[in-house]
Enzyme design. Structure first.
Site, short mmCIF file in Angstrom:
data_model
loop_
_atom_site.label_atom_id
_atom_site.label_comp_id
_atom_site.label_asym_id
_atom_site.label_seq_id
_atom_site.Cartn_x
_atom_site.Cartn_y
_atom_site.Cartn_z
N ARG A 1 0.82 -1.22 -0.16
CA ARG A 1 -0.01 -0.02 -0.03
C ARG A 1 0.92 1.39 0.03
O ARG A 1 0.39 2.18 -0.49
CB ARG A 1 -0.95 0.12 1.35
CG ARG A 1 -1.82 1.14 1.38
CD ARG A 1 -2.73 1.00 2.46
NE ARG A 1 -2.04 0.81 3.87
CZ ARG A 1 -1.55 1.78 4.56
NH1 ARG A 1 -1.79 3.12 4.09
NH2 ARG A 1 -0.95 1.61 5.53
N ARG A 2 1.85 1.25 0.57
CA ARG A 2 2.96 2.44 0.81
C ARG A 2 4.03 2.10 -0.11
O ARG A 2 4.80 1.31 -0.01
CB ARG A 2 3.39 2.61 2.30
CG ARG A 2 2.15 2.88 3.17
CD ARG A 2 2.66 3.21 4.57
NE ARG A 2 3.00 1.88 4.96
CZ ARG A 2 4.07 1.83 5.94
NH1 ARG A 2 4.93 2.50 6.22
NH2 ARG A 2 4.05 0.42 6.31
N GLY B 1 -4.13 -23.18 7.33
CA GLY B 1 -3.14 -24.27 8.28
C GLY B 1 -2.37 -23.77 9.41
O GLY B 1 -2.52 -22.48 9.60
N LYS C 1 -10.48 -20.07 14.73
CA LYS C 1 -9.27 -20.29 15.83
C LYS C 1 -8.59 -19.36 16.50
O LYS C 1 -8.05 -19.33 17.43
CB LYS C 1 -8.18 -21.17 14.99
CG LYS C 1 -7.65 -20.54 13.78
CD LYS C 1 -6.32 -20.05 13.95
CE LYS C 1 -5.91 -19.27 12.73
NZ LYS C 1 -4.49 -18.53 12.80
N ASP D 1 -4.10 -25.89 12.72
CA ASP D 1 -4.09 -24.57 12.84
C ASP D 1 -4.40 -24.08 14.18
O ASP D 1 -3.86 -23.07 14.80
CB ASP D 1 -4.96 -23.72 11.65
CG ASP D 1 -4.64 -22.47 11.37
OD1 ASP D 1 -3.61 -21.98 12.01
OD2 ASP D 1 -5.34 -21.72 10.77
N THR E 1 -1.95 -22.00 16.54
CA THR E 1 -2.25 -20.50 16.93
C THR E 1 -2.64 -20.28 18.46
O THR E 1 -2.04 -19.44 19.14
CB THR E 1 -3.47 -20.16 16.26
OG1 THR E 1 -3.28 -20.37 14.93
CG2 THR E 1 -3.71 -18.71 16.42
N GLU F 1 -6.46 -10.57 14.22
CA GLU F 1 -7.73 -10.56 13.81
C GLU F 1 -8.91 -11.08 14.70
O GLU F 1 -9.88 -11.05 14.59
CB GLU F 1 -7.77 -11.51 12.61
CG GLU F 1 -6.89 -11.02 11.37
CD GLU F 1 -7.57 -9.86 10.43
OE1 GLU F 1 -8.62 -9.55 10.95
OE2 GLU F 1 -7.12 -9.73 9.47
#
Length: 342
Positions: free
Chosen positions: A45-46, A147, A202, A255, A259, A292
């Site tokens: 983006r930058r 995954g 997850k 996953d 995590t 997230e």
């Protein structure tokens, strides 16, 4: 004199792949594709990020002093990134994806693979749905990779596996054939919904497990949260049309374990900070990158409520991150249950 003729061996064109999003996971996956022999263009983006990658082969803001492959190209022009691409790989955070798509032209009719693990807050859209509705991607060509994808380990080229899910098996196999880095084994699936839900939810469970660890609870507690968290993910995934076996595989259990257990996981680290007594804003600042699970939790809880799916751990995380409830409520959600068969 004996002459022998041979049929020419057909050559397979080198795929031209555009990775859209130059955060830690997008840049890491661009390296995977470059290591697989693809021609890779990474969109940032930058312009200063794109320039640093082009000139120094580094993305210090996300990857420190790690040196990226020389063959990896970078640009801040979305038109340049999309031009002549055989496929697009999306690595933009879930909650900013719709806004970002609004600044791009309509996505071309090529395979589109999402690396983003989340659900859009406010609309409860999965990322593949968002890509088709807001980005113009062809639904029949849109899939997802998920995954145990801790980006730091993949960046260091440590062995791991992932799942690519596409609407049909031939497309999944085609996309998987572009990923031949020796340290990443790719499996294929046609369960787009199941793989996508597993990858999104997850993160919510990882916050709960991190919080329990931060509170000082032991392995019995975290193992129980992971196991019951998998049950929540499976119930929701099946209610949305996912296949039960998906959640027992790499995209589900694999996953989730990575995590929930690894200090490399942003969502696990955010939960740890909450368990130590920080509020959500301070915990997010300490993590420093997008976790997230915070934004996804409410979307997951809303979908579950609409479908009548019981997800007590997810509800407890929502109460903590959205409504300021006590972090002890996460473990209380595990214990304060009516008696029922497992």
């Amino acid at each position: 004199m004996i002459t022998t003729s041979f049929e020419p061996v057909p050559t397979v064109p080198t795929p031209r792949l555009a990775v859209l999003g130059a955060g830690s996971w997008g840049t890491t996956f661009a390296q995977v594709l470059a290591d697989s022999g693809a021609q890779v263009t990474l969109w940032a983006r930058r312009e200063e990020v794109a320039r640093e990658i082009r000139e120094t082969h580094r993305n210090r803001a996300y990857l420190g002093d790690h040196e990226l492959p020389d063959a990896l190209r970078a640009t801040s022009s979305i038109d340049e990134a999309l031009a002549d691409a055989d496929a697009l790989i999306i690595a933009v955070p879930a909650q900013s994806l719709r806004e970002t798509l609004g600044t791009w032209p309509t996505l071309p009719a090529v395979p589109v693979l999402s690396l983003t693990k989340g659900i859009e807050r406010g609309t409860d859209r999965r990322i593949t749905e968002l890509l088709t509705e807001a980005g113009g991607a062809d639904r029949s060509l849109t899939g997802v990779l998920s995954g145990p994808n801790l980006s730091r380990e993949i960046l260091e080229r440590r062995p791991c596996g992932s799942v690519i899910a596409c609407p049909d098996a031939a497309l999944a196999a085609r996309v998987a054939s572009w990923i031949t880095a020796p340290y990443l084994r790719v499996y294929t699936s046609t369960d787009v919904v199941g793989v996508e839900i597993a990858g999104a939810v997850k993160n919510v469970i990882a916050i709960a497990v991190g919080a329990a660890t931060g509170l000082g609870h032991g392995h019995n507690t975290t193992a129980s949260l992971i196991t019951r968290g998998l049950a929540e993910i499976t119930r929701l995934g099946e209610a949305l049309g996912g296949r039960r076996e998906t959640f027992a595989g790499l995209a589900g259990m694999g996953d989730l374990v990575a995590t929930c257990s690894s200090p490399l996981s942003r969502n696990h680290r955010l939960g740890l900070a909450l368990g130590r007594g920080l509020d959500v804003a301070a915990a997010a600042a300490e993590v420093g990158q997008t976790a997230e699970g915070v934004a996804t939790a409410r979307a997951v809880a809303e979908i579950a409520e609409r479908l009548g799916v019981d997800m007590p751990i997810t509800r407890a995380v929502v109460e903590v991150v959205d409504h300021g409830a006590q972090i002890d409520d996460v473990t209380a959600a595990l214990l304060a249950r009516s008696v029922r068969p497992e």
